[in-house]
Design a protein around this motif. Structure first.
Motif, PDB file in Angstrom:
ATOM      1  N   THR A 118     -12.311  -0.409  -1.006  1.00 14.14           N
ATOM      2  CA  THR A 118     -11.086  -0.054  -0.278  1.00 14.14           C
ATOM      3  C   THR A 118     -10.016   0.496  -1.229  1.00 14.14           C
ATOM      4  OG1 THR A 118     -10.272  -2.342  -0.363  1.00 14.14           O
ATOM      5  CG2 THR A 118     -11.505  -1.685   1.619  1.00 14.14           C
ATOM      6  N   VAL A 119      -9.954  -0.041  -2.458  1.00 13.63           N
ATOM      7  CA  VAL A 119      -9.017   0.503  -3.454  1.00 13.63           C
ATOM      8  C   VAL A 119      -9.450   1.923  -3.834  1.00 13.63           C
ATOM      9  CG1 VAL A 119      -8.093   0.257  -5.799  1.00 13.63           C
ATOM     10  CG2 VAL A 119      -8.346  -1.756  -4.341  1.00 13.63           C
ATOM     11  N   PHE A 120     -10.746   2.110  -4.032  1.00 16.81           N
ATOM     12  CA  PHE A 120     -11.276   3.436  -4.354  1.00 16.81           C
ATOM     13  C   PHE A 120     -10.919   4.436  -3.252  1.00 16.81           C
ATOM     14  CE2 PHE A 120     -14.464   6.744  -4.038  1.00 16.81           C
ATOM     15  CZ  PHE A 120     -14.504   7.232  -5.327  1.00 16.81           C
ATOM     16  N   ALA A 121     -11.147   4.039  -2.004  1.00 13.21           N
ATOM     17  CA  ALA A 121     -10.850   4.928  -0.878  1.00 13.21           C
ATOM     18  C   ALA A 121      -9.359   5.255  -0.822  1.00 13.21           C
ATOM     19  CB  ALA A 121     -11.302   4.289   0.431  1.00 13.21           C
ATOM     20  N   SER A 122      -8.527   4.257  -1.027  1.00  7.75           N
ATOM     21  CA  SER A 122      -7.081   4.476  -1.004  1.00  7.75           C
ATOM     22  C   SER A 122      -6.633   5.420  -2.116  1.00  7.75           C
ATOM     23  CB  SER A 122      -6.358   3.132  -1.134  1.00  7.75           C
ATOM     24  OG  SER A 122      -4.972   3.320  -1.250  1.00  7.75           O
ATOM     25  N   ARG A 123      -7.128   5.166  -3.314  1.00  7.83           N
ATOM     26  CA  ARG A 123      -6.707   5.960  -4.477  1.00  7.83           C
ATOM     27  C   ARG A 123      -7.320   7.361  -4.481  1.00  7.83           C
ATOM     28  NH1 ARG A 123      -3.611   4.209  -9.252  1.00  7.83           N
ATOM     29  NH2 ARG A 123      -2.732   2.256  -8.555  1.00  7.83           N
ATOM     30  N   HIS A 124      -8.637   7.440  -4.284  1.00 12.71           N
ATOM     31  CA  HIS A 124      -9.345   8.692  -4.528  1.00 12.71           C
ATOM     32  C   HIS A 124      -9.607   9.528  -3.280  1.00 12.71           C
ATOM     33  CE1 HIS A 124      -9.769   7.629  -8.705  1.00 12.71           C
ATOM     34  NE2 HIS A 124     -10.176   6.428  -8.320  1.00 12.71           N
ATOM     35  N   LEU A 125      -9.669   8.912  -2.134  1.00  7.45           N
ATOM     36  CA  LEU A 125      -9.897   9.694  -0.918  1.00  7.45           C
ATOM     37  C   LEU A 125      -8.585  10.012  -0.209  1.00  7.45           C
ATOM     38  CD1 LEU A 125     -13.076   7.892   0.499  1.00  7.45           C
ATOM     39  CD2 LEU A 125     -12.945   9.942  -0.933  1.00  7.45           C
ATOM     40  N   SER A 129       0.646   3.878  -4.903  1.00  9.40           N
ATOM     41  CA  SER A 129       1.748   2.918  -5.032  1.00  9.40           C
ATOM     42  C   SER A 129       1.220   1.480  -5.007  1.00  9.40           C
ATOM     43  CB  SER A 129       2.748   3.100  -3.893  1.00  9.40           C
ATOM     44  OG  SER A 129       2.180   2.655  -2.668  1.00  9.40           O
ATOM     45  N   ALA A 130       2.076   0.573  -5.425  1.00  8.95           N
ATOM     46  CA  ALA A 130       1.731  -0.853  -5.356  1.00  8.95           C
ATOM     47  C   ALA A 130       1.489  -1.264  -3.904  1.00  8.95           C
ATOM     48  CB  ALA A 130       2.848  -1.693  -5.970  1.00  8.95           C
ATOM     49  N   LEU A 131       2.304  -0.740  -2.993  1.00  7.56           N
ATOM     50  CA  LEU A 131       2.151  -1.078  -1.575  1.00  7.56           C
ATOM     51  C   LEU A 131       0.797  -0.611  -1.042  1.00  7.56           C
ATOM     52  CD1 LEU A 131       3.300  -2.204   1.068  1.00  7.56           C
ATOM     53  CD2 LEU A 131       4.323   0.057   1.456  1.00  7.56           C
ATOM     54  N   SER A 132       0.409   0.619  -1.337  1.00  6.16           N
ATOM     55  CA  SER A 132      -0.869   1.134  -0.829  1.00  6.16           C
ATOM     56  C   SER A 132      -2.058   0.418  -1.469  1.00  6.16           C
ATOM     57  CB  SER A 132      -0.985   2.644  -1.043  1.00  6.16           C
ATOM     58  OG  SER A 132      -0.972   2.974  -2.410  1.00  6.16           O
ATOM     59  N   ASP A 133      -1.954   0.099  -2.760  1.00  8.12           N
ATOM     60  CA  ASP A 133      -3.029  -0.659  -3.413  1.00  8.12           C
ATOM     61  C   ASP A 133      -3.189  -2.033  -2.770  1.00  8.12           C
ATOM     62  OD1 ASP A 133      -3.543   1.379  -5.161  1.00  8.12           O
ATOM     63  OD2 ASP A 133      -3.056   0.246  -6.976  1.00  8.12           O
ATOM     64  N   ASN A 134      -2.070  -2.703  -2.550  1.00 12.26           N
ATOM     65  CA  ASN A 134      -2.135  -4.035  -1.975  1.00 12.26           C
ATOM     66  C   ASN A 134      -2.581  -4.015  -0.516  1.00 12.26           C
ATOM     67  OD1 ASN A 134      -1.446  -6.090  -4.028  1.00 12.26           O
ATOM     68  ND2 ASN A 134       0.297  -4.735  -4.297  1.00 12.26           N
ATOM     69  N   ALA A 135      -2.198  -2.998   0.218  1.00 10.20           N
ATOM     70  CA  ALA A 135      -2.671  -2.864   1.601  1.00 10.20           C
ATOM     71  C   ALA A 135      -4.180  -2.620   1.624  1.00 10.20           C
ATOM     72  CB  ALA A 135      -1.930  -1.719   2.301  1.00 10.20           C
ATOM     73  N   ALA A 136      -4.651  -1.757   0.731  1.00  9.46           N
ATOM     74  CA  ALA A 136      -6.092  -1.487   0.650  1.00  9.46           C
ATOM     75  C   ALA A 136      -6.855  -2.749   0.264  1.00  9.46           C
ATOM     76  CB  ALA A 136      -6.363  -0.373  -0.361  1.00  9.46           C
TER      77      ALA A 136
END
Length: 156
Positions: free
Chosen positions: A113-120, A125-132
């Motif tokens: 989920t972190v990979f998808a958030s970051r790379h896809l 952001s910290a918020l998007s990483d933590n949400a993922a």
């Protein structure tokens, strides 16, 4: 009528047993969540107020794996000695092997989920990483509960 009453009592007892197990599993999981997310945020973003970020700021997916692995170790001890203390395997190596396999799948789910958030999605952001990670954590927790219950902590 006695058969129906007997069946009702059995179902009630089974549901209570599962709820107790799920509650203990949930407490261990909540504490492991703190270890996991706290560790991840320290590794990637550093201490609050720190300008430079954490030691793994350039490797958030790897940081997710490290943090989740630390949480998994905590989780194994908590589940083995509290949640499933009456039904763990006699062969610890077999139990640990199954536990690690179940957790590798959980790590892949959370890191995915972190990979998808970051790379896809291109979110950094910290918020998007933590949400993922929260989405990954929920999915991985559901998987782990059923895997532990069915395969890991059994009196085999």
């Amino acid at each position: 009528m006695p058969v129906l009453a007997s069946v009702t009592l059995r179902v009630r007892d089974a549901v209570r047993g599962v709820w107790r197990e799920a509650a203990k599993f949930g407490v261990v999981g909540a504490l492991a969540f703190v270890v996991d997310n706290g560790g991840y945020n320290l590794l990637v973003f550093g201490l609050p107020g720190g300008a430079e970020g954490g030691v793994m700021r350039a490797a958030p997916v790897h940081a997710s794996v490290v943090a989740t692995a630390a949480a998994a170790l905590f989780s194994w001890a908590g589940n083995r000695y509290w949640t499933y203390r009456h039904q763990h395997r006699e062969k610890v190596t077999e139990e640990v092997t199954l536990f690690l396999f179940a957790n590798l799948v959980g790590v892949a789910i959370t890191a995915g989920t972190v990979f998808a958030s970051r790379h896809l999605l291109g979110l950094e952001s910290a918020l998007s990483d933590n949400a993922a990670r929260a989405v990954g954590w929920v999915l991985a927790t559901v998987f782990r509960f059923f895997a532990y219950r069915r395969y890991v902590f059994t009196a085999a």
